[in-house]
Design an enzyme around this catalytic site. Structure first.
Site, short mmCIF file in Angstrom:
data_model
loop_
_atom_site.label_atom_id
_atom_site.label_comp_id
_atom_site.label_asym_id
_atom_site.label_seq_id
_atom_site.Cartn_x
_atom_site.Cartn_y
_atom_site.Cartn_z
N ARG A 177 0.81 -1.22 0.00
CA ARG A 177 0.00 0.00 0.00
C ARG A 177 0.85 1.27 0.00
O ARG A 177 0.46 2.28 -0.55
CB ARG A 177 -0.90 0.04 1.23
CG ARG A 177 -1.59 -1.25 1.51
CD ARG A 177 -3.09 -1.07 1.60
NE ARG A 177 -3.71 -2.36 1.83
CZ ARG A 177 -3.98 -3.26 0.90
NH1 ARG A 177 -3.72 -3.00 -0.37
NH2 ARG A 177 -4.54 -4.41 1.19
N SER A 226 -1.74 -8.11 10.51
CA SER A 226 -2.99 -8.55 11.16
C SER A 226 -2.83 -9.96 11.73
O SER A 226 -1.98 -10.74 11.28
CB SER A 226 -4.12 -8.51 10.14
OG SER A 226 -3.80 -9.35 9.06
N CYS A 281 -1.52 -0.10 15.97
CA CYS A 281 -1.74 -1.31 16.77
C CYS A 281 -1.77 -0.97 18.25
O CYS A 281 -2.21 -1.78 19.05
CB CYS A 281 -0.67 -2.35 16.49
SG CYS A 281 0.93 -1.83 17.07
P1 NAD Z 1 -1.81 -7.27 6.79
O1 NAD Z 1 -1.78 -8.48 7.64
O2 NAD Z 1 -2.90 -7.15 5.79
O3 NAD Z 1 -0.44 -7.16 5.94
C1 NAD Z 1 0.82 -7.24 6.56
C2 NAD Z 1 1.82 -7.82 5.56
O4 NAD Z 1 1.40 -9.14 5.19
C3 NAD Z 1 1.91 -7.02 4.27
O5 NAD Z 1 3.27 -6.94 3.88
C4 NAD Z 1 1.08 -7.82 3.28
O6 NAD Z 1 1.54 -7.70 1.95
C5 NAD Z 1 1.25 -9.24 3.78
N1 NAD Z 1 0.06 -10.08 3.50
C6 NAD Z 1 -1.23 -9.66 3.46
N2 NAD Z 1 -2.04 -10.70 3.18
C7 NAD Z 1 -1.26 -11.78 3.04
C8 NAD Z 1 -1.52 -13.16 2.76
N3 NAD Z 1 -2.76 -13.61 2.57
N4 NAD Z 1 -0.47 -13.99 2.70
C9 NAD Z 1 0.78 -13.57 2.89
N5 NAD Z 1 1.09 -12.28 3.16
C10 NAD Z 1 0.08 -11.38 3.25
O7 NAD Z 1 -1.78 -6.01 7.77
P2 NAD Z 1 -1.92 -4.47 7.40
O8 NAD Z 1 -3.33 -4.20 7.02
O9 NAD Z 1 -0.85 -4.04 6.47
O10 NAD Z 1 -1.58 -3.80 8.81
C11 NAD Z 1 -2.54 -3.58 9.81
C12 NAD Z 1 -2.50 -4.67 10.86
O11 NAD Z 1 -1.19 -4.75 11.44
C13 NAD Z 1 -3.42 -4.40 12.03
O12 NAD Z 1 -4.05 -5.60 12.40
C14 NAD Z 1 -2.49 -3.92 13.14
O13 NAD Z 1 -2.97 -4.11 14.45
C15 NAD Z 1 -1.29 -4.74 12.86
N6 NAD Z 1 -0.09 -4.16 13.45
C16 NAD Z 1 0.46 -4.80 14.52
C17 NAD Z 1 1.58 -4.27 15.13
C18 NAD Z 1 2.21 -4.96 16.30
O14 NAD Z 1 3.35 -4.66 16.63
N7 NAD Z 1 1.52 -5.88 16.95
C19 NAD Z 1 2.15 -3.09 14.63
C20 NAD Z 1 1.57 -2.48 13.52
C21 NAD Z 1 0.45 -3.03 12.94
#
Ligand code: NAD
Length: 499
Positions: A177, A226, A281
């Site tokens: 994104r 996520s 988060c």
């Molecule tokens: P996301 O899970 O959609 O994506 C994260 C990463 O995973 C990206 O690089 C994406 O390309 C990849 N991805 C997405 N779908 C995938 C799949 N099916 N298979 C393999 N890889 C895949 O998360 P997001 O929307 O980018 O970020 C928001 C989320 O991150 C929220 O849930 C938030 O709470 C969490 N977050 C957690 C922390 C923490 O430290 N716990 C910090 C920041 C964000």
């Protein structure tokens, strides 16, 4: 249209898969660039090249690697505004908040300047007759970082700083994104003196991620995103024998005791609930006032503060409180959950559903929402909304309030607002959540402590940054050495330089 490829072997490389994703401007809803989505073959080639480069980097003395970190700190400060602008343009967060994103990543790079100290092993003199025993921390080889959209500077820097300073090569797979900032970070690493091939930024989606998880050369996978994806990555990476730490979603509760300073608590809730449009988060998404009177007074104080929030594009100036959410799908999901809250009987005290911004009708702006009388069975309580929506759950007692946080499946962060040290101490000791604030709404630990959630917010046993990061990105080798007779050299009168 701008095309964003990959950063491989120290330069920009166009994508070869023929697949692209649109990079949106969340404030206008327009496509502003296209990012390449790497194929398995591209990923595997980048890993092979990183593995070749890592041998010399891993053998470089840690002080020299730390000097690259030192130079990187200077460059991040120099380019702070450019990086922040790239973040705001693709993510939508305000310019001051985007600078904070860079700053909290930069602080981990500052911490990594101390890598020589952190990498020192242990030594036992005369463990037996003529026997010494020592352990050393060695890099893993090629490691990977897979990062989310919401902190496109901070989280890539949290991953790459410790991994590189410890002597590894890293494959960084940032969010599709907002890919521009991670690409800029890679160019800054090169300018700071990082050898080519040591940091490869591979843009992509599930295909690139799965290729990382199945690549036999990749030794460790650090993920942030996520919870469903964190669980998937953790299980596939570990099934393939990789070290893995995966940080997931959150539902952070803030408990407000009757003795709390309610003005301070209300200000804290508004900043922590609505900052970055709730796309953090560590955002507070649940307020738990204890006692009906506390709840009534808190809502009274929250409503005018929330109604006064300024929502707009980052280009409208630095007094904007929050910008758009990241995609049209995210906006639709937030509004769907708001409708479910209304349908399931929560009271929508501040209703942002009709929010419109003149001139930005196609942007992904969502107005601020405040719910009261939310109950634990509702979807808005159980689900991570990741938008500007704060839910109030009224608790009759402290035990009921702490019970809510204890029972929730997420365990990233939490806070308690009180003037009573005994209550605060009890809360900090009993709560099953990784990061706790006492009169601090967003308790993100500083670089030299560690960051990580519990329960469904974190999988794996080591946290991000701080000393844990150096444990995660190294493995220990222990040597038992016996020297029946010493090695005698002639006298040396000069300090020897360490090469
Ligand atoms: P996301 O899970 O959609 O994506 C994260 C990463 O995973 C990206 O690089 C994406 O390309 C990849 N991805 C997405 N779908 C995938 C799949 N099916 N298979 C393999 N890889 C895949 O998360 P997001 O929307 O980018 O970020 C928001 C989320 O991150 C929220 O849930 C938030 O709470 C969490 N977050 C957690 C922390 C923490 O430290 N716990 C910090 C920041 C964000």
């Amino acid at each position: 249209m701008e095309q964003i490829g990959h950063w491989i072997d120290g330069k920009h490389v166009a994508g070869a898969s023929g697949r692209f994703a649109d990079v949106m401007n969340p404030a206008t809803g327009e496509v502003q660039a296209q990012v390449a989505l790497a194929s398995k073959a591209e990923l595997d080639a980048a890993v092979a090249s990183a593995a070749r480069a890592q041998l010399a980097w891993g053998a470089t003395n840690p002080q020299r690697r730390a000097r690259v970190m030192m130079a990187l700190v200077g460059l991040l400060n120099r380019d702070m505004d450019k990086l922040a602008e790239a973040i705001s343009r693709e993510h939508g967060k305000t310019f001051p908040d985007a600078k904070g994103d860079v700053q909290r990543g930069l602080e981990v790079i500052e911490f990594c300047i101390g890598a020589p100290h952190l990498l020192k092993g242990e030594f036992t003199d005369s463990a037996g007759p003529g026997i010494d025993m020592y352990s050393m921390r060695q890099p893993l080889g090629v490691v990977a970082g897979i990062t989310p959209f919401n902190f496109p500077a901070m989280i890539p820097l949290w991953k790459m700083g410790p991994a590189l300073a410890a002597g590894n090569a890293m494959i960084l797979k940032p969010s599709e994104r907002d890919p521009s900032c991670p690409m800029m970070l890679a160019a800054l690493c090169k300018e700071a003196g990082l050898p080519d091939g040591i940091l490869q930024v591979i843009n992509g989606d599930k295909e690139a991620v799965d290729a990382i998880l199945d690549n036999e050369t990749v030794q460790a996978v650090g993920f942030v995103g996520s919870t469903p994806i964190a669980q998937y990555i953790y299980s596939r990476a570990t099934a393939n024998g990789k070290r893995s730490q995966c940080f997931g979603g959150a539902k952070n509760h803030m408990i407000i005791m009757p003795d709390a300073d309610l003005d301070q608590a209300a200000d804290a809730l508004v900043g922590a609930g609505y900052g970055a449009a709730g796309e953090r988060c560590m955002a507070i998404s649940v307020a738990v006032p204890v006692g009906e009177e506390t709840a009534d007074r808190l809502i009274e104080k929250l409503v005018p503060r929330i109604e006064a929030l300024k929502v707009g594009p980052y280009t409208a100036g630095n007094d904007i409180d929050f910008g758009p959410v990241v995609t049209a799908a995210a906006k639709a999901n937030i509004l769907r959950l708001v409708e479910s809250g209304v349908a399931q009987g929560a009271k929508l005290v501040v209703d942002g559903r009709d929010f419109k911004l003149q001139g930005y009708e196609n942007g992904y702006f969502v107005g601020a929402h405040l719910f009261d009388h939310v109950t634990p069975d509702m979807d808005i309580y159980r689900t991570e909304i990741f938008g500007p929506v704060l839910s109030t759950v009224r608790a009759a007692s402290y035990e009921e309030a702490i019970g809510l946080a204890l029972d929730h499946e997420y365990g990233n962060g939490t806070a308690i607002f009180t003037r009573d040290g005994d209550t605060a101490r009890d809360f900090a000791n009993r709560i099953n959540i990784g990061m706790v604030g006492i009169n601090v709404p967003i308790p993100v630990p500083l670089a030299y402590h560690t960051f990580g959630g519990w329960k469904k917010s974190g999988f794996g046993d080591l946290n991000q940054h701080g000393p844990d990061a150096f444990r995660f990105y190294t493995r220990t080798k222990t040597v038992t050495a016996r020297w029946p007779s010493g090695i005698k050299e002639g006298a040396a009168f000069n300090f020897k330089a360490m090469d």
